[in-house]
Motif scaffolding. Structure first.
Motif, PDB file in Angstrom:
ATOM      1  N   GLY A  30       0.895  -1.164   0.086  1.00 53.21           N
ATOM      2  CA  GLY A  30      -0.050  -0.002   0.083  1.00 53.21           C
ATOM      3  C   GLY A  30       0.797   1.276   0.026  1.00 53.21           C
ATOM      4  O   GLY A  30       0.611   2.044  -0.935  1.00 53.21           O
ATOM      5  N   GLU A  31       1.805   1.513   0.700  1.00 61.18           N
ATOM      6  CA  GLU A  31       2.616   2.488   1.064  1.00 61.18           C
ATOM      7  C   GLU A  31       3.567   2.721  -0.330  1.00 61.18           C
ATOM      8  O   GLU A  31       3.539   3.677  -0.888  1.00 61.18           O
ATOM      9  N   LEU A  32       4.057   1.822  -0.980  1.00 63.42           N
ATOM     10  CA  LEU A  32       4.863   1.995  -2.189  1.00 63.42           C
ATOM     11  C   LEU A  32       4.176   2.079  -3.282  1.00 63.42           C
ATOM     12  O   LEU A  32       4.746   2.896  -4.217  1.00 63.42           O
ATOM     13  N   THR A  33       2.877   1.648  -3.653  1.00 60.70           N
ATOM     14  CA  THR A  33       2.039   1.938  -4.490  1.00 60.70           C
ATOM     15  C   THR A  33       1.604   3.468  -4.642  1.00 60.70           C
ATOM     16  O   THR A  33       1.402   4.133  -5.564  1.00 60.70           O
ATOM     17  N   PHE A  92       1.976  16.359 -13.806  1.00 59.78           N
ATOM     18  CA  PHE A  92       2.067  18.019 -13.606  1.00 59.78           C
ATOM     19  C   PHE A  92       2.962  18.595 -13.863  1.00 59.78           C
ATOM     20  O   PHE A  92       2.636  19.770 -14.599  1.00 59.78           O
ATOM     21  N   THR A  93       3.907  18.383 -13.415  1.00 58.74           N
ATOM     22  CA  THR A  93       5.237  19.145 -13.941  1.00 58.74           C
ATOM     23  C   THR A  93       5.430  19.175 -15.054  1.00 58.74           C
ATOM     24  O   THR A  93       5.919  20.289 -15.645  1.00 58.74           O
ATOM     25  N   MET A 136       2.218   8.844  -6.536  1.00 53.33           N
ATOM     26  CA  MET A 136       2.456  10.348  -6.079  1.00 53.33           C
ATOM     27  C   MET A 136       3.386  10.789  -7.121  1.00 53.33           C
ATOM     28  O   MET A 136       3.402  11.884  -7.491  1.00 53.33           O
ATOM     29  N   ILE A 137       4.545   9.999  -7.471  1.00 47.38           N
ATOM     30  CA  ILE A 137       5.653  10.325  -8.130  1.00 47.38           C
ATOM     31  C   ILE A 137       5.177  10.479  -9.683  1.00 47.38           C
ATOM     32  O   ILE A 137       5.382  11.189 -10.219  1.00 47.38           O
ATOM     33  N   ALA A 138       4.362   9.417 -10.115  1.00 48.29           N
ATOM     34  CA  ALA A 138       3.647   9.671 -11.545  1.00 48.29           C
ATOM     35  C   ALA A 138       2.834  10.737 -11.612  1.00 48.29           C
ATOM     36  O   ALA A 138       3.071  11.607 -12.611  1.00 48.29           O
TER      37      ALA A 138
END
Length: 126
Positions: free
Chosen positions: A58-61, A73-74, A66-68
């Protein structure tokens, strides 16, 4: 692998927008993109689930998502602003073409980075 195909195929999207001259071109791109996104969704999550410890799924997915999201966005914000600045000097059409080429190059570069991923075949979790 399909994951590499997915990321490199995303290069076609800005190039198609750059060279399309009718709605039909965009419609064909949308059909192609539907297949590409299905391949991406079907390969990325299982790969993530294979490489991370079961007690951190759960944490790493969520970290991946979030990174994606930050990357999407960036890329959109920076690319849009660069295209807008280029437009001040070269006009709207040329600035959009330059922006699409930059986007395609960035996507291709990112896709090629996935060649460095090690293939993991873990059949049993634990």
């Amino acid at each position: 692998s399909l994951m590499i195909f997915y990321y490199i195929s995303l290069t076609a999207v800005p190039l198609a927008y750059c060279f399309s001259t009718s709605f039909l071109h965009i419609a064909i791109l949308s059909v192609f993109l539907g297949f590409v996104l299905a391949i991406g969704n079907a390969t990325i999550l299982p790969y993530i689930l294979d490489i991370i410890p079961e007690d951190h799924v759960g944490e790493l997915t969520s970290v991946y998502n979030m990174i994606a999201g930050i990357a999407y966005f960036t890329g959109s914000a920076v690319g849009g602003n660069i295209t807008e600045l280029i437009g001040l000097y070269f006009g709207r059409q040329l600035s959009l073409q330059i922006g699409y080429f930059l986007s395609a190059f960035g996507r291709l570069f990112a896709g090629l980075l996935f060649l460095r991923i090690k293939d993991v075949h873990r059949t049993k979790r634990g």
